[in-house]
Design a protein around this motif. Sequence first.
Motif, short mmCIF file in Angstrom:
data_model
loop_
_atom_site.label_atom_id
_atom_site.label_comp_id
_atom_site.label_asym_id
_atom_site.label_seq_id
_atom_site.Cartn_x
_atom_site.Cartn_y
_atom_site.Cartn_z
N LEU A 295 0.86 -1.10 0.10
CA LEU A 295 -0.01 0.05 0.07
C LEU A 295 0.96 1.29 0.09
O LEU A 295 2.08 1.24 0.55
CB LEU A 295 -1.08 -0.02 1.24
N TRP A 296 0.54 2.23 -0.61
CA TRP A 296 1.23 3.53 -0.58
C TRP A 296 0.16 4.62 -0.72
O TRP A 296 -1.05 4.62 -0.98
CB TRP A 296 1.79 3.70 -1.90
N GLY A 297 0.56 5.95 -0.16
CA GLY A 297 -0.34 7.00 0.01
C GLY A 297 0.26 8.01 0.62
O GLY A 297 1.66 8.12 0.49
N GLU B 267 5.29 4.24 1.78
CA GLU B 267 4.61 3.01 1.12
C GLU B 267 4.73 2.07 2.60
O GLU B 267 5.42 2.20 3.52
CB GLU B 267 5.76 2.22 0.07
N GLY B 268 4.08 1.08 2.31
CA GLY B 268 3.87 -0.01 3.37
C GLY B 268 3.32 -1.58 2.96
O GLY B 268 3.28 -1.59 1.83
N SER C 115 -4.47 -2.59 9.34
CA SER C 115 -3.01 -2.43 8.77
C SER C 115 -3.34 -0.98 7.71
O SER C 115 -2.68 -0.16 8.03
CB SER C 115 -2.67 -3.16 7.59
N VAL C 116 -4.64 -0.78 7.20
CA VAL C 116 -4.62 0.60 6.53
C VAL C 116 -4.90 1.74 7.55
O VAL C 116 -4.10 2.66 7.28
CB VAL C 116 -6.05 0.55 5.68
N VAL D 79 -9.58 6.16 -0.37
CA VAL D 79 -8.98 4.74 -0.31
C VAL D 79 -9.15 4.37 -1.78
O VAL D 79 -10.34 4.20 -2.31
CB VAL D 79 -9.42 3.82 0.65
N GLY D 80 -7.98 3.62 -2.66
CA GLY D 80 -8.24 3.04 -3.86
C GLY D 80 -7.98 1.42 -3.62
O GLY D 80 -7.00 1.14 -2.93
#
Length: 391
Positions: A93-95, A109-110, A122-123, A146-147
Amino acid sequence: MPRPANARLMKQLNRQAVLSAIRDRGPISRVELAALTGLSQPAVTAIVRDLLDLGLVEEKGLGQSSGGRPPIMLLFNPAARFVLAVCLEGERLWGGLADLSGALQVEAEGVLPPDPHDPARSVCDFLQGLIDRSGVEASRLAAVAVGVPGIAHTEGTVSHAPSLGWWQEVPLRDRLRQCFGVPVVVENDVNLMALGEYFQGAGVGVANLALMHVSEGIGAGILIDGNLFRGARNAAGEVGYLPLGPLSPRRPQDFGLFELHYSSRAIRQQLQAALPEAPGDDGRPVRRLRELAEAGLPWARSLFGDALRHWAHAVASITCILNPELVLLAGDAVDCGREGLSEVNRIVADLVPDPPEIRFAVLGSRAALTGAVAMALSLADENAYGIEADQ
């Protein structure tokens, strides 16, 4: 049914009108605001006072005098609030955290480890980490977007996301609302890519476009008159399920027929079968196949041509139904190269009477995040940047 125009609602609408005018027309004076919004001068003065107290508006310099004292000019302050945007893909995931102008202040990133008991935990942790890294107060958060690589339902649940292992509906929006207490929107990641290209990429200024993304699966994002088209059950653009390719039995948990044979994952599997002794996958199977085809290997040329033909058939299907002005090829499809793109254009032109322009997307992996930020800002705007929560 429309809501009754009570005093609280009218105050909120008037405040939104003034704030929007300052954001879009600033620097602007109070007198100009009154003329633009149709509100009385005392009403504008009171609203501006509130917006100044909230930090959403700043006084910046003096305007031109029309005979009396020069007016104090007002500007929107994008640093007053912030939004969070995150995209999920498989175990990654990245954001980022962006201010109200859309400028990203923090990116990261994660890893998204599987958690059957609480898939959204986790999000939440990742987004909280963005806030912690930024040093801003959590109370200034206005919205979250969120995508997801699956079907995002209107109630904020996610299903049919095989790369996440989310087949049954996961209540992602409700879980994030519990974590952060702000409006949350959950959207298909390819829809967000189309939105990102529309705002900042290859689709700027094109109100009717489709984006076909080739990766582990194949999906499409559709914009009609500048708005995302989701369909009756939020599954518009699931082109991976088109009946393109050799028919084969499939279980419910399998990918759709088209992506089963012509996604990056499928091309990687065929490369591995043809070259079992070759070095490991470099993560760019379409590029590797194109290079082998250009080197003259007959089987590679056949496989590459077959993939291009079926991608073109999918674009032709989209074109016949939606008649977009522009179709963007995104993800690993851009690795087919300029000649591959020309071949897709040629095949589509042979199949449909009025073919659209077909070109590559340009934002790459940033498209979905760009679209998520745009959607979070839109949601924040709809909810007056969390103003009501401060009252």
